[in-house]
Motif scaffolding. Structure first.
Motif, PDB file in Angstrom:
ATOM      1  N   TRP A  14       4.749 -10.761  -1.335  1.00 11.36           N
ATOM      2  CA  TRP A  14       4.269  -9.431  -0.915  1.00 11.36           C
ATOM      3  C   TRP A  14       3.382  -9.538   0.324  1.00 11.36           C
ATOM      4  CZ3 TRP A  14       5.870  -4.838  -2.536  1.00 11.36           C
ATOM      5  CH2 TRP A  14       5.138  -3.696  -2.178  1.00 11.36           C
ATOM      6  N   HIS A  24       8.288  -3.267   4.326  1.00 15.24           N
ATOM      7  CA  HIS A  24       7.263  -3.154   3.290  1.00 15.24           C
ATOM      8  C   HIS A  24       7.199  -1.729   2.711  1.00 15.24           C
ATOM      9  CE1 HIS A  24       2.865  -4.264   2.033  1.00 15.24           C
ATOM     10  NE2 HIS A  24       3.700  -4.131   0.998  1.00 15.24           N
ATOM     11  N   SER A  25       7.196  -0.723   3.553  1.00  7.28           N
ATOM     12  CA  SER A  25       7.140   0.667   3.091  1.00  7.28           C
ATOM     13  C   SER A  25       8.416   1.081   2.375  1.00  7.28           C
ATOM     14  CB  SER A  25       6.861   1.597   4.276  1.00  7.28           C
ATOM     15  OG  SER A  25       7.885   1.481   5.265  1.00  7.28           O
ATOM     16  N   GLY A  28       8.310  -0.318  -1.000  1.00 11.80           N
ATOM     17  CA  GLY A  28       7.346   0.441  -1.797  1.00 11.80           C
ATOM     18  C   GLY A  28       7.911   1.777  -2.266  1.00 11.80           C
ATOM     19  N   VAL A  91       1.908   3.892  -1.436  1.00  9.17           N
ATOM     20  CA  VAL A  91       2.898   3.114  -0.677  1.00  9.17           C
ATOM     21  C   VAL A  91       2.246   2.620   0.610  1.00  9.17           C
ATOM     22  CG1 VAL A  91       5.135   3.174   0.469  1.00  9.17           C
ATOM     23  CG2 VAL A  91       4.769   4.459  -1.652  1.00  9.17           C
TER      24      VAL A  91
END
Length: 553
Positions: A14, A24-25, A28, A91
């Protein structure tokens, strides 16, 4: 590998995603979506299971209506969108624009499912109301439909305003400029709503009412009343949908009053042959006094007529100055007494037997009364029994029912056998009808008197009465009667002009009572039975024509 090591590896993975914000978003958001769906499934199971358990209690049986209309199902479907709305801020690396857009979409979905839940709640309330006593007389289905329509309109405005991130008042202000278009599009809806309110408030129509509306082909029971239409199930099991506003703008017949009164009307006439109407003879009056239903009437009427005739003095000796009972009036009194004593006739409602205006079909006697039942099958049985009896008892009063002659009646009158000859000297007819043997009247006459066609003498013209005495459109013919003579020739006895057979067949008996051919066609007797109609065996044709033309008609 223990759990601590696995968790440490996940944290390292992560952490490496921080170097890739978009990935990453996205990851999420995916995790948030999966969590939201899982929580939605869990919430749905818990809510539905809890409602099912609570609905088993008698005091909370109304929860079953909510469950059957999927009220709690729609509420559970709001859980994923709510989780997304509140979880967007968790997020990482998610921009404000994305948060605003995704949050607006989730909010719009939440409003949509909330609207569906309220609509299902209205359906559940309608089902609950349908089991009450008021639902039999007052229908609220139109109001529920109108409420749902307004709900969906406002929900659509709010959803659109949420998606475009604008105030709903801005859209509502724009609808003011479109009011003319809205009125045009929803014209039928507005008319139906006003008509539904008037029908319900004035108690003009209920579910289960029997209505008649011939202009739309409706004749049956009302099975459903909605905002836009009223459904009527005809007695042939077809369904007619009538716009609600037409029930206010046009007339219809509601039979609810008849069903509520407990009696159904019989209104039918007996057409009496006017030729049978006459005064009663003394012996008939004595016989009528023995009829139980007429005993009081005959006694009262005789006393009334006797007093009236005595008041007239000597002038009552003339038949036209005396009042007497008629068979038609007596039958009318008998029919009324019969109806009043009938066990299936309602005694508390109008009951009468009245004489209507005389028509070409006779004298109408109208039976007007009400049965004790409103059931269709029983009503028809009672009505049939009454008229069967009255038709059968008519001859007891010297009356008969008028009936137009049918084809069988005409055929029986034309082709019925004539009586056997009383005078053996009579051998046949001499008919002057048309210009050929194939003339329709020639063939009909030959069949009627059972004569061979060669016995029908043809002539170039029709011998008939003067046109001034002949009815318009009729065709008369002449019949001459001959007899045998000792010399073997035929002698003219008499002639008669007779109207068409199809209308006046009995005139054959009047003018020619013994005119029937009694010998077969190939008779070898020395008499003229087989040749009486031949032109060569007749008197001089010109003389015969003169004799015929001067013969009495």
């Amino acid at each position: 590998m223990d759990i601590k090591q696995l968790w440490r590896n996940v944290q390292d993975l992560w952490g490496t995603l921080d170097e890739h914000p978009l990935l990453h978003s996205s990851l999420g958001l995916l995790v948030l979506l999966v969590v939201a769906l899982l929580l939605g499934r869990v919430a749905r199971y818990l809510i539905l299971h809890a409602v099912k358990l609570l609905g088993r209690q008698p005091a909370l049986h109304w929860l079953n209506d909510l469950r059957h209309n999927k009220v709690f199902h729609r509420l559970a479907q709001m859980t994923p969108s709510l989780v997304i709305q509140f979880g967007l801020y968790l997020v990482p690396n998610l921009g404000k624009t994305a948060i605003l857009f995704i949050g607006n979409v989730a909010l719009a979905i939440t409003i949509l499912f909330l609207t569906l839940a309220v609509s299902a709640l209205l359906n559940a309330l309608l089902d609950i109301y349908a089991r009450t006593e008021h639902a039999r007389t007052r229908s609220i289905k139109g109001y529920v439909q109108l409420t749902k329509m307004v709900l969906f309109v406002f929900a659509a405005i709010i959803i659109v305003a949420t998606l475009i991130d604008r105030s709903p008042l801005l859209l509502l202000s724009g609808l003011g400029a479109m009011s003319a278009v809205i009125l045009l599009v929803y014209k039928d809806t507005l008319l139906s709503f006003v008509a539904s309110v008037q029908l319900t408030s004035n108690d003009m129509l209920r579910v289960g009412d029997w209505i008649e509306m011939p202009q739309v082909g409706a004749d049956g029971d009302v099975v459903d009343i909605t905002l836009h239409t009223v459904k009527v199930q005809n007695f042939d099991k077809t369904i007619v949908s009538i716009p609600t506003w037409r029930l206010m703008s046009e007339s219809f017949k509601n039979w609810r009053g008849m069903q509520a009164s407990g009696g159904r009307r019989i209104k039918r006439s007996l057409y009496i042959d006017a030729s049978g109407v006459r005064f009663l003879r003394d012996d008939e009056e004595v016989r009528m006094t023995q009829v139980h239903l007429l005993t009081d009437y005959i006694s009262r009427k005789q006393a009334e007529l006797k007093a009236w005739n005595e008041a007239q003095g000597n002038s009552a000796q003339l038949s036209a100055n005396r009042r007497r009972m008629t068979n038609l009036g007596t039958f009318r009194a008998y029919a009324l007494a019969y109806l009043k004593s009938h066990p299936d006739i309602q005694p508390n409602m109008t009951c009468m037997v009245r004489q209507m205006q005389t028509t070409a079909q006779g004298v109408p006697l109208e039976i007007y009364c009400f049965t004790r039942t409103t059931a269709w099958a029983d009503y028809e049985r009672i009505q049939g029994d009454i008229f069967d009896y009255l038709l059968a008892v008519l001859p007891e009063f010297g009356l008969s029912l008028y009936q137009q002659p049918s084809g069988n009646d005409l055929r029986a009158g034309v082709f019925s056998p004539l009586p056997a000859p009383e005078n053996s000297a009579v051998s046949g007819f001499y008919l002057k009808v048309g210009a050929s043997r194939s003339h329709p009247l020639n063939q009909a006459c030959a069949g009627a008197v059972r004569m061979p066609s060669r016995l029908i003498h043809t002539a170039p013209r029709i011998t008939s009465p003067p046109s001034a005495r002949r009815p318009s459109g009729s065709c008369w013919f002449q019949i001459s009667r001959f007899s045998n003579s000792p010399t073997g020739t035929c002698r003219l006895l008499t002639t008669a002009s007779v109207p068409p057979l199809t209308r006046h067949a009995p005139l054959f008996h009047q003018y020619m009572p013994s005119a029937v051919l009694t010998r077969p066609r190939n008779s070898n007797t020395p008499h003229c039975n087989g040749a009486c109609g031949r032109k060569s065996d007749l008197p001089n044709s010109r003389n015969a024509g003169n004799t015929t033309s001067n013969a009495p008609r």
